[in-house]
Design a protein around this motif. Structure first.
Motif, PDB file in Angstrom:
ATOM      1  N   ARG A   1       2.565   8.275   3.154  1.00  0.00           N
ATOM      2  CA  ARG A   1       1.154   8.474   3.415  1.00  0.00           C
ATOM      3  C   ARG A   1       0.290   8.120   2.210  1.00  0.00           C
ATOM      4  N   LYS A   2       0.923   7.760   1.110  1.00  0.00           N
ATOM      5  CA  LYS A   2       0.173   7.499  -0.118  1.00  0.00           C
ATOM      6  C   LYS A   2      -0.638   6.213  -0.014  1.00  0.00           C
ATOM      7  N   VAL A   3      -1.804   6.217  -0.673  1.00  0.00           N
ATOM      8  CA  VAL A   3      -2.633   5.022  -0.765  1.00  0.00           C
ATOM      9  C   VAL A   3      -2.566   4.447  -2.164  1.00  0.00           C
ATOM     10  N   ARG A   4      -2.605   5.343  -3.157  1.00  0.00           N
ATOM     11  CA  ARG A   4      -2.590   4.911  -4.562  1.00  0.00           C
ATOM     12  C   ARG A   4      -1.282   4.200  -4.891  1.00  0.00           C
ATOM     13  N   GLY A   5      -1.385   3.079  -5.547  1.00  0.00           N
ATOM     14  CA  GLY A   5      -0.214   2.330  -5.976  1.00  0.00           C
ATOM     15  C   GLY A   5       0.405   1.454  -4.910  1.00  0.00           C
ATOM     16  N   THR A   6      -0.233   1.354  -3.749  1.00  0.00           N
ATOM     17  CA  THR A   6       0.284   0.509  -2.670  1.00  0.00           C
ATOM     18  C   THR A   6      -0.553  -0.754  -2.545  1.00  0.00           C
ATOM     19  N   SER A   7      -0.063  -1.687  -1.776  1.00  0.00           N
ATOM     20  CA  SER A   7      -0.796  -2.941  -1.567  1.00  0.00           C
ATOM     21  C   SER A   7      -0.454  -3.493  -0.197  1.00  0.00           C
ATOM     22  N   GLY A   8      -1.204  -4.542   0.180  1.00  0.00           N
ATOM     23  CA  GLY A   8      -0.923  -5.219   1.436  1.00  0.00           C
ATOM     24  C   GLY A   8      -1.120  -4.327   2.643  1.00  0.00           C
TER      25      GLY A   8
END
Length: 468
Positions: A200-207
């Motif tokens: 569920r994390k947003v921080r540190g993700t991409s695409g």
């Protein structure tokens, strides 16, 4: 959450799902498929509703600026009698009949004299003549619509939001959006909270994973608002709204109205009936207003003249902001006596909830704060739709446009869950036809496409590979 978070490896339906202690686990692939397709197909209607709803929420403040000359006057020392103000309005606009009068509610506000049957004014609308309460000078006239006194700018945006200026047939779009918003939002909540916490994390993700994170996070925070907008929007929709009204009436929860029948010995006396259209019936507007004040009806109020010699004056409070003022009284036009009193506090519970819900939905109940909250909700809905379509695009391979969710999820749902679920959906579809009919159409098309794929030897069930 308006379009489905398209599946990553962890979300795709499994070919042979392992037994789970949670009996609801098999529902997730089914909800995912419904959320995906409902989002893709209904999102355009939701997008229109969100954009027009945002404009409507902003129209209240815009209206004050655009029509400042008609709405406000320099505060004076003493307001003239209502009868003199109405006479000035009738002198400037003798056409039509006086259907209501809204005395100046504040020191710097004009009085509105509402005329019905005026040539060139749309059916169901009135011509509002704005009068300076201190000088009886007419400040102008504008077409008005509805109990909230919407002027041309807000009326145009309101009709755009409600029916796209297409009349009754156009109302189907807004009812479709309201019927599906809560379904898509609820499905999105289930999908989001059934994901592993780490995903569920947003921080540190991409695409695509970042898009999914943004879509889910914003959707979770806005879901309660979407449920509310969906429920209250349905209360005055064309089809579901009629069903809700019938249900309220059968439960004795319909909105009551004050009795406007002027019975008794004064009924039909010539002194109670003035010349049609001048509002000068019997004792006159000023004594009628004074009688209403004696019953505690404070500003803002609307005075409705008798419809005929057997009818009474009706004075009702029209404040829809908190705290609501919705008391009303009926006054004998011959004697000026109060004949009937209806307090908002005595309304049935569902009638009160309906009133509060509609006023909160339209941005009236809490004024500017209410309108800002609605604009933020509309903006969230727009962003969720954009992110949803982006995920669909990102789910494709190479240059391919997004892949659909595989079929066959319903086969994994245990009968003890599937049968009650289908029964519940059938009941909902009956009461919410613009939920039930599109869902039935989707199922029919999906089954047809599945058969075509099967005959071509390309159908797969429950796998992460394309289903068609």
């Amino acid at each position: 959450m308006t379009t489905a978070p398209s599946t990553t490896t962890d979300e795709a339906p499994r070919p042979t799902p392992a037994p789970s202690k949670n009996s609801w686990a098999p529902l997730r692939p089914l909800i995912l498929r419904l959320h995906f397709y409902a989002g893709v197909l209904v999102a355009p209607f939701l997008l229109v509703a969100a954009v027009t709803g945002l404009l409507y929420a902003a129209s209240f403040q815009a209206e004050k600026i655009v029509y400042d000359h008609e709405l406000t006057v320099p505060a004076g020392e003493r307001k003239l009698p209502i009868g003199e103000q109405v006479a000035a309005a009738r002198k400037a606009h003798p056409e039509g009949t006086v259907s209501a009068v809204r005395p100046s509610p504040e020191a710097d506000a004009t009085t509105r004299v509402l005329l019905s049957g005026v040539p060139g004014v749309d059916e169901g609308h009135t011509l509002a003549v704005f009068v300076d309460p201190y000088t009886a000078k007419v400040r102008g006239s504008l077409e008005q619509y509805g109990s909230t006194g919407a002027l041309p700018l807000r009326t145009w945006i309101d009709e755009l939001h409600r029916d796209l200026h297409l009349g009754e047939s156009g109302r189907l779009y807004s009812e479709l959006a309201a019927s599906w918003l809560w379904v898509i939002s609820g499905g999105g909540l289930v999908l989001w909270f059934s994901r592993r916490r780490a995903l569920r994390k947003v921080r540190g993700t991409s695409g695509r994973r970042r898009t999914l994170g943004l879509h889910g996070s914003v959707g979770v925070w806005a879901a309660a608002g979407f449920f509310f907008l969906s429920a209250t929007g349905l209360t005055w929709s064309a089809h579901a709204g009629a069903t809700i009204d019938e249900l309220r009436t059968s439960l004795g929860q319909a909105t009551p109205s004050v009795s406007a029948s002027a019975g008794g010995e004064h009924s039909g006396h010539g002194s109670a009936a003035g010349r049609a259209g001048d509002a000068a019936h019997g004792v006159g507007l000023d004594k009628v207003l004074a009688a209403a004040r004696s019953e505690g009806l404070g500003d803002p109020v609307e005075i409705v003249p008798p419809a005929d010699a057997k009818s009474a004056y009706v004075v009702k409070q029209v404040q829809r902001s908190w705290p609501e003022k919705q008391d009303s009284v009926a006054i004998d036009p011959a004697s000026g006596e109060v004949m009937d009193v209806l307090r908002f506090a005595d309304h049935p519970v569902l009638a009160k909830l309906t009133r509060w819900g509609i006023d909160l939905h339209t941005g009236i109940l809490f004024g500017l704060a209410n309108q800002i909250a609605l604009m933020l909700l509309a903006l969230c809905l727009i962003l969720l739709i954009v992110w949803g379509y982006r995920m669909w695009w990102q789910r494709g391979r190479g240059t391919a446009f997004g892949r659909p969710i595989p079929r066959g999820a319903w086969q994994q749902v245990p009968p003890q869950i599937l049968v009650p679920l289908l029964a519940g959906i059938a009941v909902l579809g009956y009461f919410l036809p613009l939920f039930g009919i599109p869902l039935a159409a989707f199922l029919a098309v999906d089954i047809l496409l599945g058969e075509i794929a099967y005959r071509r030897g390309r159908r797969t069930y429950g796998a992460g590979t394309p289903a068609q």
